[in-house]
Write a protein that holds these residues in place. Sequence first.
Motif, mmCIF file in Angstrom:
data_model
loop_
_atom_site.group_PDB
_atom_site.id
_atom_site.type_symbol
_atom_site.label_atom_id
_atom_site.label_comp_id
_atom_site.label_asym_id
_atom_site.label_seq_id
_atom_site.Cartn_x
_atom_site.Cartn_y
_atom_site.Cartn_z
ATOM 1 N N TRP A 266 28.780 31.140 35.014
ATOM 2 C CA TRP A 266 29.923 30.853 35.877
ATOM 3 C C TRP A 266 30.863 29.804 35.300
ATOM 4 C CZ3 TRP A 266 31.497 34.283 38.917
ATOM 5 C CH2 TRP A 266 30.651 35.040 39.733
ATOM 6 N N GLU A 267 30.317 28.810 34.605
ATOM 7 C CA GLU A 267 31.191 27.736 34.120
ATOM 8 C C GLU A 267 32.199 28.211 33.068
ATOM 9 O OE1 GLU A 267 27.044 26.894 32.201
ATOM 10 O OE2 GLU A 267 27.826 27.597 34.131
ATOM 11 N N ASP A 268 31.974 29.411 32.508
ATOM 12 C CA ASP A 268 32.908 29.966 31.517
ATOM 13 C C ASP A 268 33.865 30.991 32.125
ATOM 14 O OD1 ASP A 268 31.672 28.434 29.591
ATOM 15 O OD2 ASP A 268 30.325 30.030 28.942
ATOM 16 N N VAL A 269 33.828 31.150 33.449
ATOM 17 C CA VAL A 269 34.628 32.185 34.131
ATOM 18 C C VAL A 269 35.737 31.519 34.941
ATOM 19 C CG1 VAL A 269 34.561 34.085 35.809
ATOM 20 C CG2 VAL A 269 32.600 33.677 34.269
ATOM 21 N N PHE A 270 36.960 32.100 34.895
ATOM 22 C CA PHE A 270 38.028 31.579 35.747
ATOM 23 C C PHE A 270 38.735 32.665 36.565
ATOM 24 C CE2 PHE A 270 39.633 32.213 31.467
ATOM 25 C CZ PHE A 270 40.827 32.874 31.633
ATOM 26 N N ILE A 271 38.412 33.946 36.318
ATOM 27 C CA ILE A 271 38.849 35.047 37.184
ATOM 28 C C ILE A 271 37.663 35.985 37.362
ATOM 29 C CG2 ILE A 271 40.489 36.941 37.567
ATOM 30 C CD1 ILE A 271 42.352 35.706 35.498
#
Length: 491
Positions: A266-271
């Motif tokens: 999750w920490e590498d996801v923004f959409i």
Amino acid sequence: MGLKTGEEYLSTLADGRQVYYDGHLVTDASAEPGLRNTALTVAQYYDMQHLPELKDIVTYETPDGDRAHVSFIEPRSRDDLRQRAAAFGVWSEVTGGLMGRAPDYMNACMMAIGNTGHVWGMHDERFAKNAYERYLHCRRNDICMTHTFVNPMTDRFTPIAEQEKFVNAGIVDTNDDGIVVTGARMVGTLAPFCEENLSFGAPLGLEGNGDEMYALGFTCKVNHPNLKWMCRDKLDPERSHFDRPLTGRFEEMDALAIWEDAFIPWEDVFICNDVEVHNLSLFGMKFFQSLGHHVIVKNVAKTRFLFGLAHLMAESSQISQFVNVQDRLGDILMWLHTMESLAIAAVEGAELNPDNGLYYANESAIQAALRLYPEVYPRIIDHIIQLGGGGYVSLPQEASLEMAELAVDRYYQGVSQEAKDKVALFRMAWDICGTGWGGRQELYERFFFGDTQRMKGLNYQFYDKEDAVKMVARVLQPPQGSERLAWPDWS
């Protein structure tokens, strides 16, 4: 970690990544024939950051108290944009603008991604935080990034929801720890030479009728265990510098990224599965203004390089005395002046974004530059082809020219040049207008930032036409009394 050195950068390349070329696995681009020369060029970029005479031009003190390349700066004034343009210009000057995907390009992109939390966090605030943390990670560790923004060219007509699933990169699953991605994206320029990849942006216009899975934005390591990179042909034959002076330094390579059930935390996801955020992404981050600023500075240097090359070719045999040749040289110079003027306008007309308090390059100047250059570049290349003419088809290699028993120097000499110098100049010109690498350069410029016709059409569709329409309507009004022209609304 702060600013990398060239040696530190090169040490990142042998990391178990899966880069495939011509049926074999490329384990280290810095040791791979046809790629290793470019790795050394990128390493020189990182060494440049440590030159004392460039410290205050290409680096700045960050809020953390360390130093980073100015391309990472969050511009809070026009002065910051001026400083960033100067930093972009240094490396473009070194390379003659022939390296479109130097690390500073994606540095600026990651800054823009990090400062678009007002979009990423519309429905889930953690995505805004993730994006900014990804930016800080790149800045603090001087990460060399590639990017994959475009879906494979399999079917550009059928709505993506009706196509075979997961040809285009999409979200297979989500869980408490992250998402799972399968599918492909292109064009990972510089991918074999990078540490991490940014992927988002294609295609815009999702409707939410089963295509939510393609609304995603994330970063991941280039050496992710479930990610493969498929390379096009290598264009550097590793000839001598004399024979291929440009190809041997600037073969950036392009690759298709293929994820196969790749887990992304999750920490590498923004959409994630958010069609509204996805469709707003490019506009929200001011994509063209953010990345176009690097492009326009690069194109100023590239046009100046091409002008200098054309001038020296014309001077070598005095064809510069002919008016038709002067017309060609003057045409290149006109486009150099145009690019320089647009680069100035981009900064001096910069606009404050109230959503995040940052300044962005002027959209009109950037759009004009981005839409002109795909048409201008082939025109300039044609001038250089015409200037060289039949001279290109009789150019010897360095080794042949140096065979003393042939004594051919006088047949290749210029008006005031020795044969070797003139041949070297013409070989450089042929490298950019007649080789496979030169063809890739032209393809890149023709289709950079999208098909020119389509993008012009989109510019027209989204442009606010109100002021122009009002002006026509006002001038159409008949005279009233002593007033021959209707006054604009000055309020």
